[in-house]
Design a protein around this motif. Sequence first.
Motif, short mmCIF file in Angstrom:
data_model
loop_
_atom_site.label_atom_id
_atom_site.label_comp_id
_atom_site.label_asym_id
_atom_site.label_seq_id
_atom_site.Cartn_x
_atom_site.Cartn_y
_atom_site.Cartn_z
N VAL A 122 0.84 -1.20 0.00
CA VAL A 122 0.00 0.00 0.00
C VAL A 122 0.87 1.25 0.00
N ASN A 123 1.90 1.27 0.83
CA ASN A 123 2.78 2.43 0.89
C ASN A 123 3.50 2.65 -0.44
N ALA A 124 3.99 1.58 -1.05
CA ALA A 124 4.65 1.70 -2.35
C ALA A 124 3.68 2.22 -3.40
N ALA A 125 2.45 1.71 -3.38
CA ALA A 125 1.44 2.14 -4.35
C ALA A 125 1.07 3.61 -4.14
N ALA A 126 0.95 4.03 -2.89
CA ALA A 126 0.61 5.44 -2.60
C ALA A 126 1.72 6.36 -3.09
N ASN A 127 2.96 5.99 -2.84
CA ASN A 127 4.08 6.80 -3.33
C ASN A 127 4.12 6.85 -4.85
N ALA A 128 3.95 5.70 -5.49
CA ALA A 128 3.98 5.64 -6.95
C ALA A 128 2.82 6.45 -7.54
N LEU A 129 1.66 6.35 -6.92
CA LEU A 129 0.51 7.11 -7.39
C LEU A 129 0.77 8.61 -7.27
N GLY A 130 1.33 9.03 -6.15
CA GLY A 130 1.67 10.43 -5.99
C GLY A 130 2.66 10.91 -7.03
N ARG A 131 3.69 10.11 -7.28
CA ARG A 131 4.69 10.48 -8.28
C ARG A 131 4.10 10.59 -9.67
N SER A 132 3.03 9.83 -9.92
CA SER A 132 2.43 9.82 -11.26
C SER A 132 1.75 11.15 -11.60
N LYS A 133 1.40 11.90 -10.58
CA LYS A 133 0.70 13.18 -10.75
C LYS A 133 -0.62 13.01 -11.51
N SER A 134 -1.19 11.84 -11.42
CA SER A 134 -2.45 11.56 -12.09
C SER A 134 -3.56 12.42 -11.50
N PRO A 135 -4.52 12.85 -12.31
CA PRO A 135 -5.67 13.59 -11.78
C PRO A 135 -6.50 12.75 -10.79
N LYS A 136 -6.36 11.43 -10.84
CA LYS A 136 -7.08 10.54 -9.93
C LYS A 136 -6.39 10.42 -8.58
N ALA A 137 -5.15 10.85 -8.48
CA ALA A 137 -4.32 10.57 -7.31
C ALA A 137 -4.84 11.18 -6.02
N PHE A 138 -5.18 12.45 -6.03
CA PHE A 138 -5.55 13.12 -4.79
C PHE A 138 -6.75 12.44 -4.12
N ASP A 139 -7.82 12.23 -4.87
CA ASP A 139 -9.02 11.62 -4.29
C ASP A 139 -8.75 10.20 -3.79
N ALA A 140 -7.98 9.43 -4.56
CA ALA A 140 -7.67 8.05 -4.14
C ALA A 140 -6.83 8.04 -2.86
N LEU A 141 -5.89 8.96 -2.76
CA LEU A 141 -5.03 9.02 -1.57
C LEU A 141 -5.82 9.47 -0.34
N VAL A 142 -6.70 10.43 -0.51
CA VAL A 142 -7.52 10.90 0.61
C VAL A 142 -8.45 9.77 1.08
N LYS A 143 -8.98 9.01 0.14
CA LYS A 143 -9.83 7.88 0.50
C LYS A 143 -9.04 6.83 1.28
N LEU A 144 -7.77 6.65 0.95
CA LEU A 144 -6.92 5.65 1.60
C LEU A 144 -6.80 5.89 3.10
N LYS A 145 -6.80 7.14 3.54
CA LYS A 145 -6.57 7.42 4.96
C LYS A 145 -7.64 6.82 5.86
N SER A 146 -8.82 6.54 5.31
CA SER A 146 -9.88 5.96 6.13
C SER A 146 -9.86 4.43 6.14
N LYS A 147 -8.93 3.82 5.40
CA LYS A 147 -8.82 2.36 5.40
C LYS A 147 -8.30 1.92 6.77
N PRO A 148 -8.99 1.00 7.43
CA PRO A 148 -8.51 0.52 8.73
C PRO A 148 -7.11 -0.08 8.61
#
Length: 187
Positions: A122-148
């Motif tokens: 998960v941490n590797a994917a979050a970092n890679a997603l952030g580096r991608s600068k994808s328009p989808k990244a911000f919302d997906a990362l914010v959603k991740l914080k609520s994952k138990p």
Amino acid sequence: MNELSLLAKNKNTADAEKERIYAGFREVMTGKSYWRLKYMAILGLQNLLAPGSQSALSPSAPPTKSEAVQFDEATVSALLSVINNEKAWTRAAAINLLGLSCDAKFADLYIGFLTNESDRVVNAAANALGRSKSPKAFDALVKLKSKPSWKNQSLISTLHGLKALQDPRGADVALAAFKNLASPRWT
């Protein structure tokens, strides 16, 4: 592998020989080797292709687009094979290396691994997603914080991904997270 890396880095080594070394690393990554050997091959390839990057286990400073690693088709194919077929350590290392491409075309792949059972992945994917600068990244990362998660690992991965994304909205997310932490030990 260390000796092969040194040989590949030597300016006197012929390009054809360097390509044989890269191919050897890819073969170990995708073959039937013990997982630690595969992991070391991924790190060795990372050392050759992105010598300034940190290990697969820790987030590095987000590369600029000019610092993004350009992978050949064979390397992308090998990394995708590892990502789709291996377990946590090797998968996380491959995601981290592919993430150094800063290529938004892999955003959906990274988003898919934000729900993985392994905090390392998960941490590797979050970092890679952030580096991608994808328009989808911000919302997906914010959603991740609520994952138990255990010890706020999802929040930590969110913050790492937002750091790599470098979206100014991430500051508000980080500030809100630190206000709401129940234990100062984890801040």
